[in-house]
Design a protein around this motif. Structure first.
Motif, PDB file in Angstrom:
ATOM      1  N   ASN A  77       0.971  -1.241   0.044  1.00  0.00           N
ATOM      2  CA  ASN A  77       0.040   0.061   0.011  1.00  0.00           C
ATOM      3  C   ASN A  77       0.890   1.345  -0.100  1.00  0.00           C
ATOM      4  N   PRO A  78       1.581   1.391  -1.021  1.00  0.00           N
ATOM      5  CA  PRO A  78       2.636   2.500  -1.038  1.00  0.00           C
ATOM      6  C   PRO A  78       1.714   4.112  -1.184  1.00  0.00           C
ATOM      7  N   ASN A  79       2.409   4.875  -0.729  1.00  0.00           N
ATOM      8  CA  ASN A  79       2.228   6.407  -1.039  1.00  0.00           C
ATOM      9  C   ASN A  79       2.248   6.772  -2.537  1.00  0.00           C
ATOM     10  N   LEU A  80       1.384   7.214  -2.987  1.00  0.00           N
ATOM     11  CA  LEU A  80       1.440   7.557  -4.682  1.00  0.00           C
ATOM     12  C   LEU A  80       1.609   8.775  -4.732  1.00  0.00           C
ATOM     13  N   LYS A  81       1.751   9.733  -3.993  1.00  0.00           N
ATOM     14  CA  LYS A  81       1.412  11.044  -4.199  1.00  0.00           C
ATOM     15  C   LYS A  81       2.696  11.545  -5.438  1.00  0.00           C
ATOM     16  N   PHE A  82       4.000  11.021  -5.264  1.00  0.00           N
ATOM     17  CA  PHE A  82       4.942  11.565  -6.165  1.00  0.00           C
ATOM     18  C   PHE A  82       4.573  10.872  -7.684  1.00  0.00           C
ATOM     19  N   VAL A  83       4.030   9.722  -7.815  1.00  0.00           N
ATOM     20  CA  VAL A  83       3.751   9.341  -8.885  1.00  0.00           C
ATOM     21  C   VAL A  83       2.526   9.887  -9.598  1.00  0.00           C
ATOM     22  N   ASN A  84       1.797  10.466  -8.821  1.00  0.00           N
ATOM     23  CA  ASN A  84       0.334  11.075  -9.391  1.00  0.00           C
ATOM     24  C   ASN A  84       0.644  12.670  -9.157  1.00  0.00           C
ATOM     25  N   ASN A  85       1.844  13.007  -9.206  1.00  0.00           N
ATOM     26  CA  ASN A  85       2.258  14.356  -9.299  1.00  0.00           C
ATOM     27  C   ASN A  85       1.496  14.934 -10.546  1.00  0.00           C
ATOM     28  N   ARG A  86       0.782  16.070 -10.468  1.00  0.00           N
ATOM     29  CA  ARG A  86       0.098  16.508 -11.646  1.00  0.00           C
ATOM     30  C   ARG A  86       0.970  17.075 -12.706  1.00  0.00           C
ATOM     31  N   TYR A 132       6.761  16.331   1.597  1.00  0.00           N
ATOM     32  CA  TYR A 132       5.796  16.513   0.472  1.00  0.00           C
ATOM     33  C   TYR A 132       4.972  15.542   0.463  1.00  0.00           C
ATOM     34  N   MET A 133       5.702  14.423   0.534  1.00  0.00           N
ATOM     35  CA  MET A 133       4.689  12.863   0.751  1.00  0.00           C
ATOM     36  C   MET A 133       3.824  12.752   1.832  1.00  0.00           C
ATOM     37  N   GLY A 134       4.165  13.471   2.831  1.00  0.00           N
ATOM     38  CA  GLY A 134       3.341  13.293   4.277  1.00  0.00           C
ATOM     39  C   GLY A 134       2.451  14.619   4.622  1.00  0.00           C
ATOM     40  N   ASN A 135       2.469  15.689   3.840  1.00  0.00           N
ATOM     41  CA  ASN A 135       1.938  16.787   4.218  1.00  0.00           C
ATOM     42  C   ASN A 135       0.532  16.813   4.156  1.00  0.00           C
ATOM     43  N   LYS A 137      -1.502  17.442   1.609  1.00  0.00           N
ATOM     44  CA  LYS A 137      -2.030  18.425   0.485  1.00  0.00           C
ATOM     45  C   LYS A 137      -2.197  17.699  -0.663  1.00  0.00           C
ATOM     46  N   ASP A 138      -3.023  17.904  -1.366  1.00  0.00           N
ATOM     47  CA  ASP A 138      -3.242  17.151  -2.657  1.00  0.00           C
ATOM     48  C   ASP A 138      -3.840  18.183  -3.580  1.00  0.00           C
ATOM     49  N   THR A 139      -2.719  19.257  -3.980  1.00  0.00           N
ATOM     50  CA  THR A 139      -3.255  20.394  -4.876  1.00  0.00           C
ATOM     51  C   THR A 139      -2.078  20.504  -6.190  1.00  0.00           C
ATOM     52  N   PHE A 140      -2.152  21.035  -7.185  1.00  0.00           N
ATOM     53  CA  PHE A 140      -1.586  21.266  -8.222  1.00  0.00           C
ATOM     54  C   PHE A 140      -0.212  22.243  -7.687  1.00  0.00           C
ATOM     55  N   GLY A 141      -0.526  23.261  -7.021  1.00  0.00           N
ATOM     56  CA  GLY A 141       0.393  24.027  -6.469  1.00  0.00           C
ATOM     57  C   GLY A 141       1.469  23.332  -5.635  1.00  0.00           C
ATOM     58  N   ASP A 142       0.877  22.272  -4.659  1.00  0.00           N
ATOM     59  CA  ASP A 142       1.931  21.706  -3.807  1.00  0.00           C
ATOM     60  C   ASP A 142       2.864  20.723  -4.638  1.00  0.00           C
ATOM     61  N   ASP A 143       2.290  20.101  -5.624  1.00  0.00           N
ATOM     62  CA  ASP A 143       3.086  19.132  -6.797  1.00  0.00           C
ATOM     63  C   ASP A 143       4.004  19.943  -7.317  1.00  0.00           C
ATOM     64  N   ARG A 144       3.746  21.285  -7.787  1.00  0.00           N
ATOM     65  CA  ARG A 144       4.657  22.292  -8.376  1.00  0.00           C
ATOM     66  C   ARG A 144       5.571  22.671  -7.582  1.00  0.00           C
ATOM     67  N   ALA A 145       5.427  23.262  -6.261  1.00  0.00           N
ATOM     68  CA  ALA A 145       6.251  23.574  -5.357  1.00  0.00           C
ATOM     69  C   ALA A 145       7.340  22.595  -4.850  1.00  0.00           C
ATOM     70  N   PHE A 146       7.005  21.261  -4.733  1.00  0.00           N
ATOM     71  CA  PHE A 146       7.749  20.077  -4.609  1.00  0.00           C
ATOM     72  C   PHE A 146       8.874  20.217  -5.731  1.00  0.00           C
ATOM     73  N   LEU A 147       8.701  20.147  -6.764  1.00  0.00           N
ATOM     74  CA  LEU A 147       9.604  20.266  -8.111  1.00  0.00           C
ATOM     75  C   LEU A 147      10.508  21.385  -8.129  1.00  0.00           C
ATOM     76  N   LEU A 148       9.782  22.373  -7.973  1.00  0.00           N
ATOM     77  CA  LEU A 148      10.798  23.673  -7.752  1.00  0.00           C
ATOM     78  C   LEU A 148      11.883  23.463  -6.949  1.00  0.00           C
ATOM     79  N   THR A 149      11.563  22.995  -5.668  1.00  0.00           N
ATOM     80  CA  THR A 149      12.517  22.507  -4.515  1.00  0.00           C
ATOM     81  C   THR A 149      13.606  21.808  -5.176  1.00  0.00           C
ATOM     82  N   VAL A 150      13.109  20.688  -5.863  1.00  0.00           N
ATOM     83  CA  VAL A 150      14.072  19.692  -6.169  1.00  0.00           C
ATOM     84  C   VAL A 150      15.019  20.389  -7.454  1.00  0.00           C
ATOM     85  N   VAL A 151      14.259  21.115  -8.321  1.00  0.00           N
ATOM     86  CA  VAL A 151      15.332  21.934  -9.371  1.00  0.00           C
ATOM     87  C   VAL A 151      16.400  22.719  -8.324  1.00  0.00           C
ATOM     88  N   ASP A 152      15.702  23.574  -7.621  1.00  0.00           N
ATOM     89  CA  ASP A 152      16.720  24.821  -6.726  1.00  0.00           C
ATOM     90  C   ASP A 152      17.562  24.249  -6.032  1.00  0.00           C
TER      91      ASP A 152
END
Length: 320
Positions: A77-86, A132-135, A137-152
């Motif tokens: 029963n994995p956390n699918l938040k990353f693979v479901n990132n919008r 990110y995986m445990g907060n 939140k289930d929004t486009f903005g949260d998905d985008r913010a995580f990727l920006l952190t990875v980039v930056d």
């Protein structure tokens, strides 16, 4: 291209190389500039494709874990938040990105078990990933913010990622940080409506118009070089307690490019031009360059205005 700052930087680099090499074949230099811009764009596409491949690798890992001999509860029963990132799903489904991957022959198959796996495993241990995986939140903005952190915070400093691209093409070596910044700007501005049919930005936009990006690049490059002596006299008149021959060449080039925009790009506001070259100088010249460039450009703009040479079209284009 996402915005013209990237084009200004590539023109700046081309002028610097031209002046340093004492090159006298401007058409050859323009062809090299055009190729350089396309290489930067190719690296940008590689970075978007890398994001998608990272997501696909995560999906494969989840499926592998489910079929272990003794799977854990987390495996089943994995956390699918990353693979479901919008954002990642939208990029994966985007037809234009797929066609550009084909154009640049981007294929991650041979790198999945070492390079992709290595970066993915590092990502799993990031505090930002765990948050990110445990907060909840289930929004486009949260998905985008995580990727920006990875980039930056991580892609910009990851030596394995830098080495990977440098091995693909030597041109990627010098463009890596610029492509990272381009990627950050693009993801930051990506709308939630981006989808399968959306178009990615191209190296040159508005093709065929009088002020299109291609025209901008060619004109900025050619006129800045052709007027180097004329601009040198303008600069000499406006510097005090400075030896012109001791000025950093990069500062001189940035100032001259801005003067070309003052005189020949009538729809670009003076304030925009000054701000752009101040920002570029912060990253591509000395620590004090942005103050020097700011002061000189302000002074030269006022002088050109008084001489009647600073002619801009449209309300508010001259006032700084």
């Amino acid at each position: 291209m996402v915005n013209r700052r990237f084009l200004r930087i590539k023109v700046m680099q081309a002028i610097y190389a031209y002046r340093q090499s004492k090159e006298n074949d401007m058409q050859k230099a323009l062809r090299q500039l055009d190729k350089s811009i396309d290489k930067l764009y190719e690296l940008f596409i590689y970075q978007l494709s890398f994001f998608v491949e990272l997501k696909l690798f995560a999906e494969r890992r989840i499926e592998e874990n489910k079929h272990k001999n003794y799977p854990t509860e987390e495996d089943l029963n994995p956390n699918l938040k990353f693979v479901n990132n919008r954002v990642l799903n939208a990029l994966q489904d985007n037809r234009h990105l797929r066609s550009l991957e084909e154009k640049y022959k981007i294929n991650w198959a041979e790198h999945r078990e070492d390079f992709i796996r290595g970066f993915y495993n590092k990502m799993l241990n990031l505090p930002e990933y765990k948050e990110y995986m445990g907060n909840g939140k289930d929004t486009f903005g949260d998905d985008r913010a995580f990727l920006l952190t990875v980039v930056d915070k991580y892609m910009a400093e990851d030596s394995s990622l830098y080495d990977f691209y440098a091995d693909r093409d030597i041109a990627f070596n010098s463009d890596y940080q610029l492509a990272i910044y381009q990627l950050w700007r693009y993801v930051n501005d990506l709308p939630s409506t981006f989808g399968e049919q959306s178009r990615l930005p191209m190296p040159f936009s508005q093709e065929g118009m009088a002020d299109d990006d291609k025209h901008f690049v060619v004109k900025l490059f050619e006129l800045t070089l052709l007027r180097f002596d004329e601009y040198s006299e303008i600069l000499r008149k406006n510097i005090s307690n400075w030896d012109f021959d001791r000025l950093a060449l990069m500062d001189v080039i940035l100032i001259f490019m801005a003067v070309t925009e003052f005189l020949d790009f009538r729809f670009i506001p003076v304030k925009v031009t000054i701000n752009e070259y101040i920002e570029i100088s912060k990253y591509y010249s000395t620590s004090e360059s942005h103050r020097f460039v700011n002061g000189l450009l302000d002074k030269i703009a006022n002088e050109l205005k008084e001489e009647g040479r600073l002619v801009k079209k449209g309300p508010g284009l001259i006032d700084k």
